[in-house]
Design a protein around this motif. Structure first.
Motif, mmCIF file in Angstrom:
data_model
loop_
_atom_site.group_PDB
_atom_site.id
_atom_site.type_symbol
_atom_site.label_atom_id
_atom_site.label_comp_id
_atom_site.label_asym_id
_atom_site.label_seq_id
_atom_site.Cartn_x
_atom_site.Cartn_y
_atom_site.Cartn_z
ATOM 1 N N CYS A 172 -40.810 12.745 -44.429
ATOM 2 C CA CYS A 172 -41.671 14.075 -45.190
ATOM 3 C C CYS A 172 -41.530 14.864 -44.010
ATOM 4 N N LEU A 212 -40.728 8.527 -46.959
ATOM 5 C CA LEU A 212 -41.070 8.900 -48.115
ATOM 6 C C LEU A 212 -40.251 7.629 -49.278
ATOM 7 N N ARG A 233 -40.933 10.105 -52.421
ATOM 8 C CA ARG A 233 -42.793 10.973 -52.393
ATOM 9 C C ARG A 233 -43.264 10.315 -50.914
ATOM 10 N N CYS A 234 -44.373 11.243 -50.066
ATOM 11 C CA CYS A 234 -44.303 11.098 -49.259
ATOM 12 C C CYS A 234 -46.152 10.469 -49.316
ATOM 13 N N ARG A 276 -46.911 14.894 -50.788
ATOM 14 C CA ARG A 276 -46.152 15.992 -51.252
ATOM 15 C C ARG A 276 -44.756 14.678 -52.037
#
Ligand SMILES: [Zn+2]
Length: 63
Positions: free
Chosen positions: A8, A15, A35-36, A41
């Protein structure tokens, strides 16, 4: 490329792959995206985003 580790940009967290559901023009489609786990995010690869939009638009034109 598949072994590449993405982090991220905001918090540096590694991630993880997660299935994300999109809602675009009343159409739903899901994709496994990075995705984090910390800030949530989602990172969408540019080519994927463009490819999906073109795909959706093409389907609409065919109707
Ligand atoms: Zn983050």
């Amino acid at each position: 490329m598949a072994d590449e580790i993405w982090k991220c940009r905001r918090c540096g967290e590694e991630l993880t792959v997660k299935k994300v559901v999109f809602d675009y023009l009343n159409m739903n489609f899901s994709e496994n995206l990075l995705r984090c786990p910390k800030c949530g995010r989602v990172m969408i690869p540019r080519d994927l985003a463009v490819g999906k939009m073109v795909e959706v638009e093409t389907q609409l034109e065919e109707k």
